[in-house]
Design an enzyme around this catalytic site. Structure first.
Site, mmCIF file in Angstrom:
data_model
loop_
_atom_site.group_PDB
_atom_site.id
_atom_site.type_symbol
_atom_site.label_atom_id
_atom_site.label_comp_id
_atom_site.label_asym_id
_atom_site.label_seq_id
_atom_site.Cartn_x
_atom_site.Cartn_y
_atom_site.Cartn_z
ATOM 1 N N GLU A 182 17.779 20.380 58.648
ATOM 2 C CA GLU A 182 18.683 19.240 58.816
ATOM 3 C C GLU A 182 18.163 18.158 57.880
ATOM 4 O OE1 GLU A 182 19.471 15.644 60.991
ATOM 5 O OE2 GLU A 182 20.097 16.208 58.966
ATOM 6 N N GLU A 199 17.703 9.081 51.246
ATOM 7 C CA GLU A 199 16.411 9.465 51.824
ATOM 8 C C GLU A 199 16.438 10.921 52.272
ATOM 9 O OE1 GLU A 199 14.338 5.662 51.641
ATOM 10 O OE2 GLU A 199 13.856 7.777 51.584
#
Lengths: 317, 317
Positions: free
Chosen positions: A71, A80
Protein backbone atom coordinates in the site's frame (compact mmCIF):
# COMPACT_ATOMS: atom_id res chain seq x y z
CA UNK A 1 6.60 -9.66 0.25
CA UNK A 2 4.77 -6.72 1.84
CA UNK A 3 6.71 -3.57 1.00
CA UNK A 4 6.30 -0.93 3.72
CA UNK A 5 4.18 -3.15 5.96
CA UNK A 6 3.46 -0.55 8.67
CA UNK A 7 1.40 -2.29 11.37
CA UNK A 8 1.64 -5.54 9.39
CA UNK A 9 -2.04 -5.74 8.57
CA UNK A 10 -1.65 -6.59 4.88
CA UNK A 11 0.85 -9.32 5.74
CA UNK A 12 -1.65 -10.82 8.17
CA UNK A 13 -4.35 -10.74 5.48
CA UNK A 14 -1.95 -12.64 3.21
CA UNK A 15 -1.23 -15.24 5.88
CA UNK A 16 -4.94 -15.60 6.59
CA UNK A 17 -5.69 -16.46 2.95
CA UNK A 18 -2.95 -19.05 2.78
CA UNK A 19 0.44 -17.51 2.05
CA UNK A 20 3.13 -20.00 3.00
CA UNK A 21 5.66 -17.32 3.91
CA UNK A 22 5.48 -13.54 4.07
CA UNK A 23 8.41 -11.13 4.26
CA UNK A 24 7.07 -7.94 5.83
CA UNK A 25 9.51 -5.11 5.13
CA UNK A 26 9.33 -1.91 7.16
CA UNK A 27 12.05 0.77 7.34
CA UNK A 28 10.65 2.73 10.30
CA UNK A 29 10.32 1.79 13.96
CA UNK A 30 6.80 0.64 13.16
CA UNK A 31 8.51 -2.68 12.38
CA UNK A 32 8.71 -3.38 16.13
CA UNK A 33 4.97 -2.86 16.44
CA UNK A 34 4.39 -5.07 13.40
CA UNK A 35 6.34 -7.89 15.06
CA UNK A 36 4.08 -7.65 18.12
CA UNK A 37 0.89 -7.59 16.09
CA UNK A 38 2.02 -10.57 14.03
CA UNK A 39 2.64 -12.42 17.29
CA UNK A 40 -0.72 -11.28 18.74
CA UNK A 41 -2.38 -12.94 15.72
CA UNK A 42 -0.16 -16.01 15.96
CA UNK A 43 1.40 -15.75 12.52
CA UNK A 44 5.02 -15.52 13.61
CA UNK A 45 5.73 -18.82 11.85
CA UNK A 46 4.59 -17.44 8.52
CA UNK A 47 5.36 -13.73 8.64
CA UNK A 48 8.94 -12.57 9.02
CA UNK A 49 9.12 -8.85 9.80
CA UNK A 50 12.33 -7.27 8.52
CA UNK A 51 13.21 -3.89 10.01
CA UNK A 52 15.06 -2.36 7.06
CA UNK A 53 14.73 -0.41 3.84
CA UNK A 54 13.80 -2.85 1.12
CA UNK A 55 16.84 -1.72 -0.90
CA UNK A 56 19.10 -3.07 1.87
CA UNK A 57 17.32 -6.37 2.44
CA UNK A 58 19.13 -9.64 1.74
CA UNK A 59 17.08 -12.84 1.73
CA UNK A 60 18.77 -16.15 2.42
CA UNK A 61 19.47 -18.42 -0.59
CA UNK A 62 18.74 -15.48 -2.90
CA UNK A 63 15.07 -16.20 -2.37
CA UNK A 64 12.42 -14.75 -4.69
CA UNK A 65 8.73 -14.26 -3.99
CA UNK A 66 5.64 -15.07 -6.07
CA UNK A 67 3.71 -11.98 -5.02
CA UNK A 68 4.49 -8.45 -3.91
CA UNK A 69 1.81 -6.49 -2.06
CA UNK A 70 2.15 -2.89 -1.05
CA UNK A 71 0.00 0.00 0.00
CA UNK A 72 2.31 2.71 -1.36
CA UNK A 73 -0.15 5.28 -2.65
CA UNK A 74 -0.04 8.86 -1.38
CA UNK A 75 -2.19 11.90 -2.06
CA UNK A 76 -2.66 12.32 -5.85
CA UNK A 77 -0.97 8.89 -5.96
CA UNK A 78 2.64 10.03 -5.87
CA UNK A 79 2.94 12.31 -2.80
CA UNK A 80 5.49 10.93 -0.34
CA UNK A 81 4.88 7.66 -2.08
CA UNK A 82 6.89 4.51 -1.87
CA UNK A 83 6.52 3.58 -5.50
CA UNK A 84 10.26 3.69 -6.16
CA UNK A 85 10.81 1.18 -3.36
CA UNK A 86 8.13 -1.13 -4.74
CA UNK A 87 9.72 -1.14 -8.19
CA UNK A 88 13.11 -1.80 -6.62
CA UNK A 89 11.65 -4.67 -4.59
CA UNK A 90 10.22 -6.08 -7.82
CA UNK A 91 13.63 -5.98 -9.51
CA UNK A 92 15.36 -7.55 -6.51
CA UNK A 93 12.86 -10.11 -5.24
CA UNK A 94 9.99 -10.90 -7.62
CA UNK A 95 10.05 -14.11 -9.63
CA UNK A 96 9.84 -13.75 -13.38
CA UNK A 97 6.24 -14.85 -13.41
CA UNK A 98 5.45 -13.05 -10.18
CA UNK A 99 2.45 -10.79 -9.57
CA UNK A 100 2.22 -7.32 -7.98
CA UNK A 101 -0.75 -5.98 -5.97
CA UNK A 102 -1.76 -3.42 -7.24
CA UNK A 103 -0.58 -3.99 -10.79
CA UNK A 104 -1.32 -0.68 -12.50
CA UNK A 105 -2.34 2.81 -11.49
CA UNK A 106 -3.63 5.89 -13.27
CA UNK A 107 -3.94 9.56 -12.40
CA UNK A 108 -6.92 11.62 -13.61
CA UNK A 109 -7.45 15.37 -13.71
CA UNK A 110 -10.57 17.45 -14.23
CA UNK A 111 -11.57 21.09 -13.84
CA UNK A 112 -13.85 21.65 -10.86
CA UNK A 113 -15.62 23.97 -8.46
CA UNK A 114 -14.50 24.16 -4.83
CA UNK A 115 -17.50 25.24 -2.77
CA UNK A 116 -15.70 24.75 0.54
CA UNK A 117 -13.50 27.70 -0.41
CA UNK A 118 -16.07 29.78 -2.26
CA UNK A 119 -19.87 29.35 -2.13
CA UNK A 120 -20.01 28.00 1.42
CA UNK A 121 -18.87 31.36 2.69
CA UNK A 122 -21.44 33.48 0.92
CA UNK A 123 -24.11 32.94 3.52
CA UNK A 124 -23.06 31.69 6.93
CA UNK A 125 -26.27 31.79 8.96
CA UNK A 126 -27.15 35.07 7.30
CA UNK A 127 -23.64 36.57 7.40
CA UNK A 128 -21.61 37.17 4.23
CA UNK A 129 -18.00 35.99 4.74
CA UNK A 130 -16.50 36.06 1.26
CA UNK A 131 -13.57 38.15 2.55
CA UNK A 132 -12.67 35.26 4.80
CA UNK A 133 -12.95 32.80 1.92
CA UNK A 134 -10.58 34.93 -0.15
CA UNK A 135 -7.98 34.93 2.64
CA UNK A 136 -8.38 31.16 2.98
CA UNK A 137 -7.73 30.65 -0.72
CA UNK A 138 -4.71 32.93 -0.69
CA UNK A 139 -3.20 30.84 2.07
CA UNK A 140 -3.45 27.83 -0.24
CA UNK A 141 -1.50 29.10 -3.21
CA UNK A 142 1.55 26.96 -2.55
CA UNK A 143 -0.06 23.70 -1.46
CA UNK A 144 -2.86 21.67 -2.95
CA UNK A 145 -6.10 21.33 -1.04
CA UNK A 146 -6.99 17.81 0.09
CA UNK A 147 -10.77 17.71 0.16
CA UNK A 148 -13.79 15.59 -0.68
CA UNK A 149 -15.48 16.55 -3.95
CA UNK A 150 -18.92 15.43 -5.12
CA UNK A 151 -19.56 14.56 -8.78
CA UNK A 152 -21.51 17.80 -9.23
CA UNK A 153 -18.36 19.76 -8.42
CA UNK A 154 -16.62 18.53 -11.57
CA UNK A 155 -17.17 20.90 -14.47
CA UNK A 156 -15.59 18.80 -17.18
CA UNK A 157 -14.93 15.16 -17.99
CA UNK A 158 -11.67 13.97 -16.53
CA UNK A 159 -8.64 13.17 -18.66
CA UNK A 160 -6.04 10.52 -17.90
CA UNK A 161 -2.78 12.17 -16.94
CA UNK A 162 -0.63 9.07 -16.80
CA UNK A 163 -0.73 5.31 -16.58
CA UNK A 164 1.78 3.43 -14.45
CA UNK A 165 2.47 -0.26 -14.93
CA UNK A 166 4.19 -1.71 -11.90
CA UNK A 167 5.18 -4.81 -13.83
CA UNK A 168 7.48 -3.01 -16.27
CA UNK A 169 8.04 0.65 -15.35
CA UNK A 170 11.48 1.83 -14.25
CA UNK A 171 12.08 4.36 -11.53
CA UNK A 172 13.25 6.83 -14.18
CA UNK A 173 9.88 6.49 -15.94
CA UNK A 174 8.38 8.20 -12.91
CA UNK A 175 10.48 11.36 -13.00
CA UNK A 176 7.84 13.51 -14.61
CA UNK A 177 4.33 13.41 -15.99
CA UNK A 178 2.45 15.95 -18.03
CA UNK A 179 -0.93 16.38 -19.66
CA UNK A 180 -2.26 19.19 -21.77
CA UNK A 181 -5.96 19.14 -22.50
CA UNK A 182 -9.01 21.06 -23.65
CA UNK A 183 -12.42 20.06 -22.37
CA UNK A 184 -15.87 21.58 -22.85
CA UNK A 185 -17.48 22.64 -19.57
CA UNK A 186 -20.23 20.12 -18.75
CA UNK A 187 -22.39 22.79 -17.10
CA UNK A 188 -22.63 26.52 -16.67
CA UNK A 189 -20.73 27.09 -13.48
CA UNK A 190 -17.62 28.21 -11.69
CA UNK A 191 -14.14 26.97 -12.61
CA UNK A 192 -12.22 27.25 -9.37
CA UNK A 193 -9.68 24.46 -9.39
CA UNK A 194 -8.09 21.46 -11.04
CA UNK A 195 -8.90 18.23 -9.22
CA UNK A 196 -6.63 15.21 -9.26
CA UNK A 197 -7.37 11.63 -8.22
CA UNK A 198 -6.13 8.14 -8.96
CA UNK A 199 -7.22 4.57 -9.36
CA UNK A 200 -5.35 1.31 -8.91
CA UNK A 201 -6.09 -1.99 -10.63
CA UNK A 202 -5.41 -5.34 -9.02
CA UNK A 203 -4.33 -8.42 -10.94
CA UNK A 204 -7.15 -10.53 -12.26
CA UNK A 205 -5.70 -13.92 -11.47
CA UNK A 206 -8.57 -16.11 -12.52
CA UNK A 207 -9.27 -14.95 -16.05
CA UNK A 208 -12.06 -17.48 -16.53
CA UNK A 209 -14.00 -16.28 -13.54
CA UNK A 210 -16.92 -13.91 -14.00
CA UNK A 211 -15.86 -11.76 -11.10
CA UNK A 212 -15.25 -8.16 -11.94
CA UNK A 213 -11.64 -7.08 -11.49
CA UNK A 214 -10.93 -5.27 -8.25
CA UNK A 215 -10.27 -1.56 -8.69
CA UNK A 216 -9.48 1.00 -6.00
CA UNK A 217 -11.06 4.16 -7.37
CA UNK A 218 -10.61 7.43 -5.47
CA UNK A 219 -12.71 9.53 -7.84
CA UNK A 220 -15.57 11.76 -6.65
CA UNK A 221 -17.95 9.17 -8.14
CA UNK A 222 -17.13 6.72 -5.35
CA UNK A 223 -17.40 6.78 -1.59
CA UNK A 224 -14.65 8.96 -0.17
CA UNK A 225 -11.44 7.39 1.08
CA UNK A 226 -8.83 8.94 3.34
CA UNK A 227 -7.07 10.05 0.14
CA UNK A 228 -10.10 12.22 -0.75
CA UNK A 229 -9.19 14.22 -3.87
CA UNK A 230 -6.36 16.68 -4.41
CA UNK A 231 -7.33 20.11 -5.73
CA UNK A 232 -5.06 22.84 -7.03
CA UNK A 233 -6.89 26.05 -6.23
CA UNK A 234 -6.90 28.63 -9.02
CA UNK A 235 -5.91 32.15 -7.91
CA UNK A 236 -9.11 33.48 -9.46
CA UNK A 237 -12.34 31.77 -10.30
CA UNK A 238 -13.71 31.84 -13.81
CA UNK A 239 -17.34 31.74 -14.80
CA UNK A 240 -17.89 29.24 -17.63
CA UNK A 241 -20.83 28.52 -19.91
CA UNK A 242 -21.81 24.98 -20.75
CA UNK A 243 -19.67 23.85 -23.67
CA UNK A 244 -17.09 26.59 -23.21
CA UNK A 245 -13.56 25.23 -23.75
CA UNK A 246 -11.32 24.97 -20.69
CA UNK A 247 -7.63 24.55 -21.59
CA UNK A 248 -4.96 23.65 -19.09
CA UNK A 249 -1.67 21.85 -18.61
CA UNK A 250 -0.70 19.89 -15.50
CA UNK A 251 2.92 18.94 -14.79
CA UNK A 252 4.13 16.65 -12.03
CA UNK A 253 7.89 16.73 -11.68
CA UNK A 254 9.99 14.81 -9.21
CA UNK A 255 11.74 17.15 -6.79
CA UNK A 256 15.50 17.20 -7.36
CA UNK A 257 16.41 17.35 -3.73
CA UNK A 258 13.78 15.17 -2.16
CA UNK A 259 12.97 12.44 -4.64
CA UNK A 260 9.82 11.25 -2.90
CA UNK A 261 8.24 14.64 -3.43
CA UNK A 262 6.72 16.00 -6.59
CA UNK A 263 6.11 19.56 -7.68
CA UNK A 264 2.65 20.12 -9.13
CA UNK A 265 2.16 22.88 -11.64
CA UNK A 266 -0.99 23.97 -13.38
CA UNK A 267 -0.84 26.25 -16.42
CA UNK A 268 -4.02 27.95 -17.59
CA UNK A 269 -4.02 28.11 -21.38
CA UNK A 270 -5.94 30.09 -23.95
CA UNK A 271 -8.24 27.58 -25.67
CA UNK A 272 -7.97 29.57 -28.87
CA UNK A 273 -4.22 29.15 -29.02
CA UNK A 274 -3.76 25.46 -28.34
CA UNK A 275 -4.71 22.33 -30.18
CA UNK A 276 -7.93 20.67 -29.20
CA UNK A 277 -8.24 16.89 -28.91
CA UNK A 278 -9.97 14.83 -31.57
CA UNK A 279 -12.83 14.70 -30.84
CA UNK A 280 -13.27 17.63 -28.47
CA UNK A 281 -16.20 18.18 -26.14
CA UNK A 282 -16.20 21.98 -26.37
CA UNK A 283 -18.66 24.10 -28.30
CA UNK A 284 -16.33 25.84 -30.74
CA UNK A 285 -17.71 25.43 -34.21
CA UNK A 286 -14.65 23.63 -35.55
CA UNK A 287 -14.82 21.09 -32.71
CA UNK A 288 -18.51 20.45 -33.19
CA UNK A 289 -17.93 19.87 -36.90
CA UNK A 290 -15.01 17.52 -36.26
CA UNK A 291 -16.98 15.55 -33.70
CA UNK A 292 -19.88 15.18 -36.10
CA UNK A 293 -17.56 14.13 -38.91
CA UNK A 294 -15.88 11.52 -36.73
CA UNK A 295 -19.23 10.10 -35.67
CA UNK A 296 -20.21 9.76 -39.34
CA UNK A 297 -16.89 8.19 -40.34
CA UNK A 298 -16.01 5.73 -37.61
CA UNK A 299 -13.88 3.61 -39.95
CA UNK A 300 -11.42 6.43 -40.48
CA UNK A 301 -11.01 6.88 -36.74
CA UNK A 302 -10.24 3.25 -36.27
CA UNK A 303 -7.66 3.13 -39.01
CA UNK A 304 -5.88 6.11 -37.55
CA UNK A 305 -6.26 7.81 -40.92
CA UNK A 306 -7.78 10.84 -39.37
CA UNK A 307 -5.78 14.01 -39.23
CA UNK A 308 -7.13 17.48 -38.89
CA UNK A 309 -5.97 18.29 -42.45
CA UNK A 310 -8.07 15.45 -43.74
CA UNK A 311 -11.05 16.60 -41.77
CA UNK A 312 -10.64 20.15 -42.97
CA UNK A 313 -10.36 19.06 -46.58
CA UNK A 314 -13.37 16.77 -46.24
CA UNK A 315 -15.33 19.59 -44.73
CA UNK A 316 -14.26 21.87 -47.55
CA UNK A 317 -15.61 19.39 -50.06
CA UNK B 1 -19.60 44.28 23.57
CA UNK B 2 -18.33 41.12 21.86
CA UNK B 3 -15.28 39.93 23.77
CA UNK B 4 -12.85 38.08 21.48
CA UNK B 5 -14.92 38.67 18.35
CA UNK B 6 -12.72 36.66 15.96
CA UNK B 7 -14.26 36.98 12.48
CA UNK B 8 -16.94 39.27 13.92
CA UNK B 9 -19.81 36.90 13.32
CA UNK B 10 -21.43 37.28 16.76
CA UNK B 11 -21.23 41.07 16.47
CA UNK B 12 -23.01 40.89 13.12
CA UNK B 13 -25.72 38.67 14.64
CA UNK B 14 -26.18 41.34 17.34
CA UNK B 15 -26.43 44.13 14.78
CA UNK B 16 -28.89 42.06 12.72
CA UNK B 17 -31.24 41.70 15.69
CA UNK B 18 -31.18 45.38 16.50
CA UNK B 19 -28.17 46.36 18.59
CA UNK B 20 -27.66 50.10 18.34
CA UNK B 21 -23.90 49.91 18.80
CA UNK B 22 -21.49 46.99 19.11
CA UNK B 23 -17.90 47.13 20.34
CA UNK B 24 -16.15 44.09 18.84
CA UNK B 25 -12.93 43.48 20.75
CA UNK B 26 -10.23 41.26 19.27
CA UNK B 27 -6.61 41.09 20.47
CA UNK B 28 -5.19 39.13 17.51
CA UNK B 29 -4.71 40.13 13.87
CA UNK B 30 -8.09 38.57 13.18
CA UNK B 31 -9.40 42.05 14.06
CA UNK B 32 -8.37 43.23 10.58
CA UNK B 33 -10.41 40.46 9.01
CA UNK B 34 -13.34 41.30 11.29
CA UNK B 35 -13.28 44.91 10.08
CA UNK B 36 -13.53 43.69 6.47
CA UNK B 37 -16.34 41.27 7.19
CA UNK B 38 -18.28 43.94 9.09
CA UNK B 39 -17.90 46.18 6.04
CA UNK B 40 -18.88 43.34 3.65
CA UNK B 41 -22.16 43.07 5.59
CA UNK B 42 -22.61 46.84 5.74
CA UNK B 43 -22.62 47.18 9.53
CA UNK B 44 -19.66 49.52 9.86
CA UNK B 45 -21.96 52.18 11.29
CA UNK B 46 -23.04 49.94 14.12
CA UNK B 47 -20.05 47.69 14.83
CA UNK B 48 -16.77 49.22 15.93
CA UNK B 49 -13.95 46.66 15.79
CA UNK B 50 -11.25 47.41 18.34
CA UNK B 51 -7.91 45.67 17.78
CA UNK B 52 -6.74 45.32 21.36
CA UNK B 53 -6.84 43.20 24.49
CA UNK B 54 -10.03 44.03 26.32
CA UNK B 55 -8.01 44.88 29.43
CA UNK B 56 -6.39 47.74 27.50
CA UNK B 57 -9.52 49.14 25.88
CA UNK B 58 -10.69 52.64 26.70
CA UNK B 59 -14.15 53.71 25.54
CA UNK B 60 -14.95 57.37 25.08
CA UNK B 61 -17.04 59.08 27.77
CA UNK B 62 -16.42 56.11 30.05
CA UNK B 63 -19.13 54.31 28.12
CA UNK B 64 -20.80 51.18 29.51
CA UNK B 65 -22.70 48.48 27.61
CA UNK B 66 -26.04 46.80 28.29
CA UNK B 67 -24.92 43.38 27.08
CA UNK B 68 -21.70 41.41 26.83
CA UNK B 69 -21.56 38.47 24.43
CA UNK B 70 -18.62 36.16 24.12
CA UNK B 71 -17.78 32.74 22.80
CA UNK B 72 -14.97 32.06 25.25
CA UNK B 73 -15.38 28.35 25.91
CA UNK B 74 -12.52 25.94 25.27
CA UNK B 75 -12.21 22.18 25.55
CA UNK B 76 -13.60 21.02 28.93
CA UNK B 77 -14.75 24.67 29.16
CA UNK B 78 -11.56 26.17 30.53
CA UNK B 79 -8.78 25.09 28.14
CA UNK B 80 -7.08 28.13 26.60
CA UNK B 81 -10.25 29.93 27.50
CA UNK B 82 -10.90 33.60 27.61
CA UNK B 83 -13.06 33.54 30.69
CA UNK B 84 -10.73 35.83 32.67
CA UNK B 85 -11.01 38.44 29.93
CA UNK B 86 -14.80 38.21 29.92
CA UNK B 87 -14.99 38.78 33.69
CA UNK B 88 -12.59 41.70 33.36
CA UNK B 89 -14.71 43.17 30.55
CA UNK B 90 -17.75 42.82 32.82
CA UNK B 91 -16.00 44.74 35.61
CA UNK B 92 -14.81 47.45 33.25
CA UNK B 93 -17.70 47.92 30.83
CA UNK B 94 -20.97 46.30 31.88
CA UNK B 95 -23.75 48.46 33.28
CA UNK B 96 -25.01 47.55 36.74
CA UNK B 97 -28.14 45.99 35.32
CA UNK B 98 -26.34 44.58 32.31
CA UNK B 99 -26.61 41.03 30.98
CA UNK B 100 -23.95 38.51 29.92
CA UNK B 101 -24.32 35.87 27.18
CA UNK B 102 -23.78 33.12 28.34
CA UNK B 103 -24.63 33.81 31.96
CA UNK B 104 -23.58 30.62 33.74
CA UNK B 105 -21.62 27.50 32.94
CA UNK B 106 -21.11 24.12 34.56
CA UNK B 107 -18.60 21.31 34.15
CA UNK B 108 -19.67 17.66 34.49
CA UNK B 109 -17.60 14.50 34.90
CA UNK B 110 -18.52 10.86 34.56
CA UNK B 111 -16.67 7.53 34.35
CA UNK B 112 -16.77 6.08 30.85
CA UNK B 113 -15.57 3.53 28.33
CA UNK B 114 -13.41 4.64 25.41
CA UNK B 115 -13.96 2.17 22.57
CA UNK B 116 -11.88 4.18 20.10
CA UNK B 117 -8.83 3.30 22.19
CA UNK B 118 -9.84 -0.18 23.28
CA UNK B 119 -12.60 -2.32 21.71
CA UNK B 120 -12.30 -0.92 18.19
CA UNK B 121 -8.88 -2.50 17.93
CA UNK B 122 -9.86 -6.01 18.93
CA UNK B 123 -11.04 -6.97 15.49
CA UNK B 124 -9.94 -4.86 12.55
CA UNK B 125 -11.29 -6.77 9.53
CA UNK B 126 -10.34 -10.00 11.22
CA UNK B 127 -6.99 -8.82 12.59
CA UNK B 128 -6.39 -8.38 16.33
CA UNK B 129 -4.56 -5.09 17.01
CA UNK B 130 -4.77 -4.64 20.76
CA UNK B 131 -1.01 -4.11 20.93
CA UNK B 132 -1.47 -1.05 18.75
CA UNK B 133 -4.30 0.19 20.96
CA UNK B 134 -2.06 -0.13 24.01
CA UNK B 135 0.67 1.94 22.38
CA UNK B 136 -1.93 4.55 21.39
CA UNK B 137 -3.16 4.82 24.96
CA UNK B 138 0.35 5.10 26.33
CA UNK B 139 1.01 8.03 24.03
CA UNK B 140 -1.96 9.79 25.63
CA UNK B 141 -0.90 9.69 29.26
CA UNK B 142 -0.04 13.36 29.45
CA UNK B 143 -2.86 14.89 27.43
CA UNK B 144 -6.60 14.34 27.50
CA UNK B 145 -8.30 12.75 24.53
CA UNK B 146 -10.79 14.95 22.68
CA UNK B 147 -13.34 12.56 21.25
CA UNK B 148 -17.05 12.06 20.64
CA UNK B 149 -18.71 9.78 23.18
CA UNK B 150 -22.16 8.22 22.87
CA UNK B 151 -24.45 7.92 25.92
CA UNK B 152 -23.81 4.17 26.07
CA UNK B 153 -20.12 4.87 26.72
CA UNK B 154 -20.90 6.48 30.07
CA UNK B 155 -20.75 3.94 32.88
CA UNK B 156 -22.04 6.14 35.67
CA UNK B 157 -24.26 9.17 36.15
CA UNK B 158 -22.35 12.40 35.80
CA UNK B 159 -21.62 14.68 38.75
CA UNK B 160 -21.33 18.46 38.60
CA UNK B 161 -17.75 19.50 39.12
CA UNK B 162 -18.30 23.22 39.33
CA UNK B 163 -20.72 25.97 38.57
CA UNK B 164 -19.53 29.31 37.23
CA UNK B 165 -21.66 32.43 37.41
CA UNK B 166 -20.36 35.07 35.02
CA UNK B 167 -22.43 37.74 36.74
CA UNK B 168 -20.57 37.55 40.06
CA UNK B 169 -17.49 35.33 39.93
CA UNK B 170 -14.05 36.87 40.32
CA UNK B 171 -11.01 35.77 38.38
CA UNK B 172 -9.57 34.31 41.58
CA UNK B 173 -12.68 32.11 41.94
CA UNK B 174 -11.46 30.28 38.83
CA UNK B 175 -8.02 29.31 40.12
CA UNK B 176 -8.96 25.75 40.95
CA UNK B 177 -11.87 23.32 40.96
CA UNK B 178 -12.18 19.94 42.51
CA UNK B 179 -14.71 17.18 42.87
CA UNK B 180 -14.51 13.90 44.74
CA UNK B 181 -17.28 11.42 44.08
CA UNK B 182 -18.47 7.85 44.31
CA UNK B 183 -20.95 6.55 41.76
CA UNK B 184 -22.43 3.12 41.20
CA UNK B 185 -21.64 1.73 37.72
CA UNK B 186 -24.82 1.95 35.65
CA UNK B 187 -23.95 -1.24 33.73
CA UNK B 188 -21.53 -4.09 33.74
CA UNK B 189 -18.74 -2.83 31.54
CA UNK B 190 -15.30 -1.39 31.17
CA UNK B 191 -14.12 1.67 33.10
CA UNK B 192 -11.49 3.17 30.83
CA UNK B 193 -11.62 6.90 31.37
CA UNK B 194 -13.11 9.93 33.05
CA UNK B 195 -15.10 12.06 30.66
CA UNK B 196 -15.60 15.79 31.07
CA UNK B 197 -18.05 18.12 29.34
CA UNK B 198 -19.77 21.42 29.99
CA UNK B 199 -22.97 23.32 29.47
CA UNK B 200 -23.71 27.03 29.26
CA UNK B 201 -26.95 28.76 30.12
CA UNK B 202 -28.12 31.91 28.41
CA UNK B 203 -30.09 34.65 30.15
CA UNK B 204 -33.82 34.18 30.05
CA UNK B 205 -34.79 37.75 29.38
CA UNK B 206 -38.54 37.38 29.00
CA UNK B 207 -39.50 35.57 32.17
CA UNK B 208 -43.18 35.58 31.27
CA UNK B 209 -42.62 33.84 27.97
CA UNK B 210 -43.19 30.10 27.69
CA UNK B 211 -40.03 29.61 25.71
CA UNK B 212 -37.57 27.18 27.21
CA UNK B 213 -34.29 28.81 28.25
CA UNK B 214 -31.47 28.37 25.75
CA UNK B 215 -28.78 25.98 26.90
CA UNK B 216 -25.62 24.98 25.06
CA UNK B 217 -25.09 21.40 26.20
CA UNK B 218 -21.96 19.53 25.06
CA UNK B 219 -22.85 16.26 26.80
CA UNK B 220 -22.85 12.89 24.98
CA UNK B 221 -26.67 13.07 25.14
CA UNK B 222 -26.75 15.82 22.52
CA UNK B 223 -25.53 16.13 18.97
CA UNK B 224 -21.76 16.50 18.93
CA UNK B 225 -20.21 19.94 18.72
CA UNK B 226 -16.66 20.82 17.77
CA UNK B 227 -15.90 20.67 21.53
CA UNK B 228 -16.80 16.99 21.54
CA UNK B 229 -16.01 15.63 25.03
CA UNK B 230 -12.71 15.57 26.90
CA UNK B 231 -11.60 12.19 28.25
CA UNK B 232 -8.76 11.46 30.63
CA UNK B 233 -7.60 7.99 29.69
CA UNK B 234 -6.91 5.67 32.62
CA UNK B 235 -3.56 3.86 32.43
CA UNK B 236 -5.38 0.55 32.91
CA UNK B 237 -8.95 -0.40 32.28
CA UNK B 238 -11.08 -1.85 35.05
CA UNK B 239 -13.92 -4.28 34.64
CA UNK B 240 -16.92 -3.18 36.71
CA UNK B 241 -20.18 -4.88 37.65
CA UNK B 242 -23.45 -3.00 37.59
CA UNK B 243 -23.78 -1.17 40.91
CA UNK B 244 -20.10 -1.48 41.76
CA UNK B 245 -18.82 1.76 43.35
CA UNK B 246 -16.41 3.85 41.28
CA UNK B 247 -14.55 6.43 43.39
CA UNK B 248 -12.46 9.22 41.91
CA UNK B 249 -11.27 12.78 42.42
CA UNK B 250 -10.79 15.30 39.60
CA UNK B 251 -8.75 18.46 40.11
CA UNK B 252 -8.45 21.36 37.69
CA UNK B 253 -5.77 23.81 38.72
CA UNK B 254 -4.72 26.95 36.92
CA UNK B 255 -1.16 26.68 35.65
CA UNK B 256 1.16 29.04 37.54
CA UNK B 257 3.19 30.03 34.53
CA UNK B 258 0.57 30.16 31.81
CA UNK B 259 -2.66 31.29 33.44
CA UNK B 260 -4.91 30.38 30.52
CA UNK B 261 -3.95 26.74 30.96
CA UNK B 262 -5.21 24.28 33.51
CA UNK B 263 -3.68 21.10 34.81
CA UNK B 264 -6.15 18.21 34.98
CA UNK B 265 -5.55 15.49 37.51
CA UNK B 266 -7.58 12.37 38.12
CA UNK B 267 -7.06 10.34 41.29
CA UNK B 268 -8.48 6.84 41.46
CA UNK B 269 -9.73 6.18 44.97
CA UNK B 270 -10.63 3.09 46.95
CA UNK B 271 -14.41 3.19 47.35
CA UNK B 272 -14.08 1.44 50.68
CA UNK B 273 -11.88 4.16 52.12
CA UNK B 274 -13.76 7.33 51.13
CA UNK B 275 -17.11 8.77 52.08
CA UNK B 276 -19.97 8.04 49.77
CA UNK B 277 -22.56 10.72 48.87
CA UNK B 278 -26.01 10.74 50.42
CA UNK B 279 -27.75 9.08 48.72
CA UNK B 280 -25.28 6.95 46.77
CA UNK B 281 -26.04 4.96 43.64
CA UNK B 282 -23.66 2.09 44.37
CA UNK B 283 -24.59 -1.38 45.57
CA UNK B 284 -22.77 -1.49 48.91
CA UNK B 285 -25.21 -2.57 51.59
CA UNK B 286 -24.80 0.58 53.66
CA UNK B 287 -25.58 2.75 50.63
CA UNK B 288 -28.64 0.74 49.67
CA UNK B 289 -29.94 1.04 53.22
CA UNK B 290 -29.29 4.77 53.36
CA UNK B 291 -30.97 5.32 50.01
CA UNK B 292 -34.03 3.36 51.14
CA UNK B 293 -34.15 5.26 54.43
CA UNK B 294 -33.96 8.61 52.64
CA UNK B 295 -36.75 7.63 50.29
CA UNK B 296 -38.92 6.75 53.29
CA UNK B 297 -38.08 9.95 55.17
CA UNK B 298 -38.15 12.72 52.59
CA UNK B 299 -38.91 15.39 55.22
CA UNK B 300 -35.61 14.83 56.93
CA UNK B 301 -33.72 15.22 53.68
CA UNK B 302 -35.38 18.54 53.02
CA UNK B 303 -34.68 19.94 56.42
CA UNK B 304 -31.03 19.04 56.10
CA UNK B 305 -31.39 17.08 59.33
CA UNK B 306 -29.85 14.08 57.79
CA UNK B 307 -26.40 13.06 58.84
CA UNK B 308 -24.90 9.64 58.55
CA UNK B 309 -24.84 9.33 62.36
CA UNK B 310 -28.57 9.87 62.43
CA UNK B 311 -29.10 7.34 59.71
CA UNK B 312 -26.94 4.80 61.47
CA UNK B 313 -28.74 5.33 64.76
CA UNK B 314 -32.14 5.09 63.07
CA UNK B 315 -31.08 1.92 61.38
CA UNK B 316 -29.90 0.54 64.71
CA UNK B 317 -33.31 1.18 66.22
Amino acid sequence: MDVGCGTGILSIFCAQVGAGKVYAIEASNMAKLAMKIVKENNYQNIIEVIHNKVEDVILSDDKKVDIIVSEWMGFYLLHEGMLDSVLTARDMFLKEDGVIFPETAAIFVAPCSVPSLYEQWENVHGVSMTTFAKLLRESKHSKPEITILQPQHLIGTEVTMCWIDLRWDKVSDLDSFSVQHVVGANKTGLYQGISIWFSCNFPHLDKDSNEAPVILDTSPFNLPTHWKQTVIILPKEQHVEEGEPIAFKVDMTRDEVSSRRYTLQVSLLDPHEVEHPLPCSCHLTKCILIKTFMQQHPEKEENMELTSEEINSDLDE
